[in-house]
Design an enzyme around this catalytic site. Structure first.
Site, PDB file in Angstrom:
ATOM      1  N   ASP A 205       0.966  -1.135  -0.119  1.00 48.09           N
ATOM      2  CA  ASP A 205      -0.135   0.234  -0.146  1.00 48.09           C
ATOM      3  C   ASP A 205       0.711   1.270   0.021  1.00 48.09           C
ATOM      4  O   ASP A 205       0.328   2.408  -0.028  1.00 48.09           O
ATOM      5  CB  ASP A 205      -0.944  -0.071   1.242  1.00 48.09           C
ATOM      6  CG  ASP A 205      -2.085   1.034   1.147  1.00 48.09           C
ATOM      7  OD1 ASP A 205      -2.694   1.132  -0.101  1.00 48.09           O
ATOM      8  OD2 ASP A 205      -2.484   1.432   1.953  1.00 48.09           O
ATOM      9  N   SER A 229      -6.607   5.313  -0.046  1.00 45.59           N
ATOM     10  CA  SER A 229      -6.934   4.164  -1.021  1.00 45.59           C
ATOM     11  C   SER A 229      -8.350   3.844  -0.907  1.00 45.59           C
ATOM     12  O   SER A 229      -8.960   3.888   0.236  1.00 45.59           O
ATOM     13  CB  SER A 229      -6.050   2.928  -0.202  1.00 45.59           C
ATOM     14  OG  SER A 229      -4.975   3.199  -0.185  1.00 45.59           O
ATOM     15  N   GLN A 279      -4.686  -1.280  -7.655  1.00 47.87           N
ATOM     16  CA  GLN A 279      -5.556  -0.423  -6.525  1.00 47.87           C
ATOM     17  C   GLN A 279      -6.254   0.923  -6.964  1.00 47.87           C
ATOM     18  O   GLN A 279      -5.146   1.255  -8.294  1.00 47.87           O
ATOM     19  CB  GLN A 279      -4.587   0.278  -5.404  1.00 47.87           C
ATOM     20  CG  GLN A 279      -5.162   1.228  -4.495  1.00 47.87           C
ATOM     21  CD  GLN A 279      -4.202   1.533  -3.519  1.00 47.87           C
ATOM     22  OE1 GLN A 279      -3.828   2.784  -3.398  1.00 47.87           O
ATOM     23  NE2 GLN A 279      -3.821   0.737  -2.376  1.00 47.87           N
TER      24      GLN A 279
END
Length: 291
Positions: A205, A229, A279
């Site tokens: 991430d 996110s 993502q």
């Protein structure tokens, strides 16, 4: 957190019962819980309900609410299915009676089959020749946006070394790509595959939306863009170890509608593909008002 052992302490949850676990949070420089932490803790919870030696091969998740650093996070695991070859788990993360995150993970029994992979980029600068985030802070700290400088100042258990660095003071648009080497700080010793996957998920991430911001770098930076996110998916292919540097090679096919999409591949230094990541994230310009 300053070492990999600190990170391991964060990711291993306290078990409440067979399918419920509690976790605490550590800041990475933002005022809310880091998405990678929630991802990895949820995988920790799901993995601890797997008793048939099956291996995590994919996960898909959505971030629903920002996590509060001051409150513990409770993870509830639903044992969706244990079939002949695959086991599926659904994890729901709660904080103060509010659902903040959901994740589905699939585990597969080890099998022998066909094998191929894409090739890692050639000609990349090796990590020994590159500046780390700490080095960048020392050399360019006065030119970094305030929020980015504060982010770099946080101690963390991972060392990052981007293969190229362009000072934000140059204010020029860049290609939608980003390649960064990373390595754990400290000696982690021998780790089982499930633990390594949880750490890799945590790291995944970091950095991924940089590639989506790069094409707009002449006008956009982390100080004037609200980012978060929105979802995160990951596929795990091969075993590996953390004794050497790993490469996260990222590209962004699209940014539109105040959202950026990015995908990346994680390789060992000798070119073995160990995981892929995708993502979509919020990328909202702070100086634009939406009705």
């Amino acid at each position: 957190m300053t070492t990999a052992n600190d990170l391991l302490d964060l990711l291993v949850l306290t078990q409440i019962d067979d399918t419920e676990f509690n976790g605490v949070s550590e800041t990475v420089g933002s005022p809310v819980v880091f998405g990678g932490q929630v991802l990895a803790q949820a995988i920790n919870a799901a993995s601890r309900t797997i008793t048939n030696k099956r291996v995590l091969h994919s996960m898909h998740s959505y971030f629903l609410e920002a996590g509060d650093l001051k409150w513990p996070i409770t993870y509830n695991v639903n044992l969706v299915r244990d079939g002949g070859s695959f086991s599926v788990r659904r994890v729901t993360a709660h904080q103060k009676n509010k659902t903040i995150f959901i994740l589905s993970a699939s585990f597969h029994k080890p099998e022998i089959g066909y094998n191929h992979q894409i090739v890692m980029k050639s000609g990349l600068n090796q990590p020994e020749t590159l500046l780390s985030w700490t080095d960048i802070l020392k050399q360019y700290g006065d030119f970094l946006p305030k929020s980015l400088k504060a982010f770099f100042e946080i101690e963390r258990p991972i060392e990052f070394k981007p293969t190229t660095f362009v000072s934000p003071a140059e204010k020029k648009d860049l290609p939608p790509f980003y390649d960064v080497w990373f390595k754990l700080k400290g000696d982690v010793g021998d780790l089982d595959l499930a633990t390594k996957q949880q750490i890799l998920t945590y790291v995944s991430d970091y950095n991924i939306l940089v590639s989506a911001l790069n094409p707009h770098a002449s006008v956009a930076h982390w100080g004037n863009t609200q980012t978060a996110s929105l979802d995160h998916s990951m596929w795990y292919f091969r075993d590996f170890d953390f004794s050497d540097w790993l490469l996260f090679s990222i590209e962004s096919p699209n940014t539109s509608g105040a959202r950026g999409f990015a995908r990346g591949n994680i390789f060992t230094r000798d070119g073995k593909l160990i995981a892929s990541v995708a993502q979509e994230g919020l990328m909202r310009p702070k100086n634009i008002k939406n009705e």
